[in-house]
Design an enzyme around this catalytic site. Sequence first.
Site, PDB file in Angstrom:
ATOM      1  N   ASP A  73      -1.214  -3.534   8.561  1.00 52.69           N
ATOM      2  CA  ASP A  73       0.093  -4.102   8.218  1.00 52.69           C
ATOM      3  C   ASP A  73      -0.117  -5.469   7.587  1.00 52.69           C
ATOM      4  O   ASP A  73      -0.472  -6.410   8.271  1.00 52.69           O
ATOM      5  CB  ASP A  73       0.957  -4.204   9.471  1.00 52.69           C
ATOM      6  CG  ASP A  73       2.418  -4.488   9.175  1.00 52.69           C
ATOM      7  OD1 ASP A  73       2.799  -4.557   7.997  1.00 52.69           O
ATOM      8  OD2 ASP A  73       3.187  -4.641  10.148  1.00 52.69           O
TER       9      ASP A  73
ATOM     10  N   ARG B 229       6.729  -7.546  19.768  1.00 50.82           N
ATOM     11  CA  ARG B 229       7.218  -6.171  19.942  1.00 50.82           C
ATOM     12  C   ARG B 229       6.093  -5.143  20.031  1.00 50.82           C
ATOM     13  O   ARG B 229       6.348  -3.984  20.353  1.00 50.82           O
ATOM     14  CB  ARG B 229       8.224  -5.819  18.852  1.00 50.82           C
ATOM     15  CG  ARG B 229       7.657  -5.605  17.497  1.00 50.82           C
ATOM     16  CD  ARG B 229       8.715  -5.071  16.529  1.00 50.82           C
ATOM     17  NE  ARG B 229       8.085  -4.880  15.255  1.00 50.82           N
ATOM     18  CZ  ARG B 229       8.348  -5.583  14.178  1.00 50.82           C
ATOM     19  NH1 ARG B 229       9.285  -6.510  14.211  1.00 50.82           N
ATOM     20  NH2 ARG B 229       7.702  -5.351  13.059  1.00 50.82           N
TER      21      ARG B 229
ATOM     22  N   ALA C  53      11.240  -5.408   1.473  1.00 52.47           N
ATOM     23  CA  ALA C  53      11.200  -6.536   2.394  1.00 52.47           C
ATOM     24  C   ALA C  53      12.312  -6.386   3.426  1.00 52.47           C
ATOM     25  O   ALA C  53      13.446  -6.060   3.085  1.00 52.47           O
ATOM     26  CB  ALA C  53      11.370  -7.846   1.627  1.00 52.47           C
TER      27      ALA C  53
ATOM     28  N   GLY D 118       8.306   0.531   2.191  1.00 55.93           N
ATOM     29  CA  GLY D 118       9.672   0.027   2.275  1.00 55.93           C
ATOM     30  C   GLY D 118       9.757  -1.335   1.625  1.00 55.93           C
ATOM     31  O   GLY D 118       8.736  -1.963   1.326  1.00 55.93           O
TER      32      GLY D 118
ATOM     33  N   HIS E 171       6.582  -9.996  15.326  1.00 57.82           N
ATOM     34  CA  HIS E 171       5.738  -8.799  15.213  1.00 57.82           C
ATOM     35  C   HIS E 171       4.848  -8.666  16.448  1.00 57.82           C
ATOM     36  O   HIS E 171       4.738  -7.582  17.030  1.00 57.82           O
ATOM     37  CB  HIS E 171       4.862  -8.869  13.953  1.00 57.82           C
ATOM     38  CG  HIS E 171       5.528  -8.390  12.720  1.00 57.82           C
ATOM     39  ND1 HIS E 171       5.055  -7.324  12.000  1.00 57.82           N
ATOM     40  CD2 HIS E 171       6.627  -8.828  12.060  1.00 57.82           C
ATOM     41  CE1 HIS E 171       5.827  -7.125  10.950  1.00 57.82           C
ATOM     42  NE2 HIS E 171       6.787  -8.027  10.964  1.00 57.82           N
TER      43      HIS E 171
ATOM     44  N   LYS F  90      10.036  -1.336   7.928  1.00 59.40           N
ATOM     45  CA  LYS F  90       8.839  -0.504   7.767  1.00 59.40           C
ATOM     46  C   LYS F  90       7.785  -0.777   8.835  1.00 59.40           C
ATOM     47  O   LYS F  90       7.156   0.157   9.335  1.00 59.40           O
ATOM     48  CB  LYS F  90       8.255  -0.644   6.363  1.00 59.40           C
ATOM     49  CG  LYS F  90       7.776  -2.032   5.984  1.00 59.40           C
ATOM     50  CD  LYS F  90       7.415  -2.101   4.505  1.00 59.40           C
ATOM     51  CE  LYS F  90       7.072  -3.512   4.096  1.00 59.40           C
ATOM     52  NZ  LYS F  90       8.191  -4.450   4.156  1.00 59.40           N
TER      53      LYS F  90
ATOM     54  N   SER G 161      12.903  -4.111   5.531  1.00 59.70           N
ATOM     55  CA  SER G 161      13.472  -2.764   5.611  1.00 59.70           C
ATOM     56  C   SER G 161      13.296  -2.131   6.980  1.00 59.70           C
ATOM     57  O   SER G 161      13.953  -1.139   7.296  1.00 59.70           O
ATOM     58  CB  SER G 161      12.826  -1.864   4.557  1.00 59.70           C
ATOM     59  OG  SER G 161      11.442  -1.708   4.842  1.00 59.70           O
TER      60      SER G 161
ATOM     61  N   THR H 153      -3.009  -8.295   7.854  1.00 57.79           N
ATOM     62  CA  THR H 153      -3.487  -8.813   6.567  1.00 57.79           C
ATOM     63  C   THR H 153      -2.847 -10.140   6.194  1.00 57.79           C
ATOM     64  O   THR H 153      -3.287 -10.778   5.247  1.00 57.79           O
ATOM     65  CB  THR H 153      -3.187  -7.816   5.435  1.00 57.79           C
ATOM     66  OG1 THR H 153      -1.773  -7.685   5.302  1.00 57.79           O
ATOM     67  CG2 THR H 153      -3.829  -6.469   5.700  1.00 57.79           C
TER      68      THR H 153
END
Length: 174
Positions: free
Chosen positions: A81, A53, A9, A7, A50, A13, A11, A33
């Site tokens: 990710d 959640r 930026a 996806g 991130h 994903k 989006s 990463t």
Amino acid sequence: MLILVLGGARSGKSTVAEQIAERLPQPVTYLATLAADATDADLERRIAAHRARRPAGWRTVDAGSDLVAELEALPGTVLVDSLGPWVARHQPEPDVVDAFTAAVVARAGDTVVVSDEVGLSVHPTTAAGLAFRDRLGGVNSQLGAIADRVVLVVAGRVVATAPLDVDAIVAGGH
């Protein structure tokens, strides 16, 4: 099983990939990463969102410079990710990308890989931008060729993809 989630930026994903990983065999290891940068408040907020959640039972591992070794060492379900920051930071040569692909194939556990779809973006105007687009696009294509599932996330919605079947396209099928 390998699931590639692509996806643009912002989006959605990563959220989709997390929802997929939640339904795979537990526990899940989140292989990050992107390196935190205390001087970048926006990046710090995004990383915190991130983390907030993700389910509490998930383990987070920072990939560092050797994503392949980290992936090989992790049992069970792994969510990587994302490949964009890895490519940007480490500019992996083809042999490293081949090693990453081989590590994904060799894993006993399921793997969900998130990556930026660079083919829908503006044409880069710098040599560095062109190199990044070409390298990440190549990594995405290489993973897509071996993935059990590839999904494209657009505005938080999932578009399922299908393997290329030229005969069906020419014949008017799917």
